[in-house]
Scaffold this motif. Structure first.
Motif, PDB file in Angstrom:
ATOM      1  N   GLY A  87     -29.726 -41.476  -8.166  1.00 46.57           N
ATOM      2  CA  GLY A  87     -29.071 -40.225  -7.981  1.00 46.57           C
ATOM      3  C   GLY A  87     -29.668 -39.067  -9.034  1.00 46.57           C
ATOM      4  N   GLU A  88     -28.879 -38.476  -9.603  1.00 48.80           N
ATOM      5  CA  GLU A  88     -29.114 -37.251 -10.485  1.00 48.80           C
ATOM      6  C   GLU A  88     -29.437 -37.593 -11.933  1.00 48.80           C
ATOM      7  OE1 GLU A  88     -26.425 -34.147  -9.755  1.00 48.80           O
ATOM      8  OE2 GLU A  88     -27.146 -33.951  -7.907  1.00 48.80           O
ATOM      9  N   GLU A  89     -29.139 -38.788 -12.161  1.00 50.26           N
ATOM     10  CA  GLU A  89     -29.365 -39.242 -13.695  1.00 50.26           C
ATOM     11  C   GLU A  89     -29.921 -40.430 -14.010  1.00 50.26           C
ATOM     12  OE1 GLU A  89     -25.124 -37.582 -15.187  1.00 50.26           O
ATOM     13  OE2 GLU A  89     -24.983 -39.575 -14.664  1.00 50.26           O
ATOM     14  N   ARG A 108     -29.569 -36.336 -17.244  1.00 47.35           N
ATOM     15  CA  ARG A 108     -29.767 -35.773 -15.881  1.00 47.35           C
ATOM     16  C   ARG A 108     -31.228 -35.595 -15.654  1.00 47.35           C
ATOM     17  NH1 ARG A 108     -25.419 -33.672 -13.121  1.00 47.35           N
ATOM     18  NH2 ARG A 108     -26.878 -32.414 -11.871  1.00 47.35           N
ATOM     19  N   HIS A 109     -31.946 -35.623 -14.552  1.00 47.27           N
ATOM     20  CA  HIS A 109     -33.379 -35.986 -14.301  1.00 47.27           C
ATOM     21  C   HIS A 109     -33.739 -34.319 -14.681  1.00 47.27           C
ATOM     22  CE1 HIS A 109     -33.716 -39.775 -12.649  1.00 47.27           C
ATOM     23  NE2 HIS A 109     -32.794 -39.671 -11.735  1.00 47.27           N
ATOM     24  N   SER A 110     -33.031 -33.371 -14.634  1.00 53.90           N
ATOM     25  CA  SER A 110     -33.470 -31.994 -14.533  1.00 53.90           C
ATOM     26  C   SER A 110     -33.626 -31.775 -16.250  1.00 53.90           C
ATOM     27  CB  SER A 110     -32.378 -30.912 -14.098  1.00 53.90           C
ATOM     28  OG  SER A 110     -30.997 -31.239 -14.725  1.00 53.90           O
ATOM     29  N   ARG A 154     -26.768 -41.113 -20.651  1.00 54.22           N
ATOM     30  CA  ARG A 154     -27.207 -40.808 -19.439  1.00 54.22           C
ATOM     31  C   ARG A 154     -27.772 -39.489 -19.633  1.00 54.22           C
ATOM     32  NH1 ARG A 154     -25.103 -44.420 -15.496  1.00 54.22           N
ATOM     33  NH2 ARG A 154     -25.683 -43.058 -13.798  1.00 54.22           N
TER      34      ARG A 154
END
Length: 227
Positions: free
Chosen positions: A194-196, A212-214, A210
């Motif tokens: 997902g995004e994390e 976030r990939h960003s 956790r």
């Protein structure tokens, strides 16, 4: 850093070979590896302080290269049964068998590697923060030295972890993770999707986090540790 050199010749029929500080330490690391030891284990076997061959001991406080003493080399050779001429062959790279001298990878203290100037735009170690660490296995990119007790009991102060940014990550792998904010630390991967990215801190009071990939600049799997 200005490199220092020493000169060594194994016989009188060939000129003395210029030996760099890095090659001498690489030969010590190779000798430890051949005997199934890490540098700290080699130091113990020779009756020396276990930290005597740590990367941090290879550079003086003012940044100058620090050479191993003649006494420590003599003790290491006696403890391993290594002949002086064989050790000289390890150092003289052009005469040594291929693979007898491990590759040198960049190494820095974990806190120092968190500096914004410790890596270039491509994520490669950069600048004066880095020294050199001898590592015999392919695939390594750089190494980080633990300089506190935050990761006890898994990693102790002075332990070195070697990481490979290109190695695939799987649940349960330990990794180095650098955030875009600059923070760099060690974790255990719990879940990536997902995004994390879900990780668990390493230490006595371990807990889940956790990201976030960003917010992640890069991750690199730990492929070896000097425990």
């Amino acid at each position: 850093m200005r490199e220092r050199y020493l000169f060594l010749s194994r016989n009188t029929e060939k000129p003395a070979t210029v030996l760099s500080h890095e090659k001498v330490w690489a030969a010590i690391d190779a000798l430890a590896s051949q005997n199934g030891l890490k540098p700290s284990g080699l130091a113990r076997r020779a009756g020396l302080d276990p930290t005597a061959f740590n990367p941090s001991k290879r550079v003086a406080g003012d940044g100058r290269p620090r050479w191993p003493s003649t006494e420590s080399l003599a003790k290491v050779l006696a403890a391993t049964g290594e002949a002086l001429n064989t050790f000289a062959a390890r150092v003289e790279t052009e005469d040594a068998p291929i693979g007898s001298v491990p590759a040198l990878v960049p190494v820095a203290a974990l806190e120092a590697a968190s500096d914004r100037n410790a890596f270039d735009a491509a994520g490669r170690p950069s600048g004066a923060t880095w020294q050199r660490f001898s590592f015999p296995q392919p695939g390594a990119s750089f190494a980080l030295q633990v300089s506190n007790e935050d990761f006890q009991p898994l990693y102790r102060n002075g332990d070195i972890v070697v990481v490979a940014p290109d190695a695939p990550l799987r649940t349960g792998d330990r990794l180095a993770l650098k955030l875009t904010s600059g923070r760099l630390s060690l974790y255990t991967l719990q879940e990536a999707g997902g995004e994390e990215l879900s990780v668990r801190t390493i230490g006595e009071n371990s807990h889940s986090l956790r990201f976030r990939h960003s917010a992640i600049e890069w991750t690199a799997r730990i492929i070896w540790a000097s425990q």
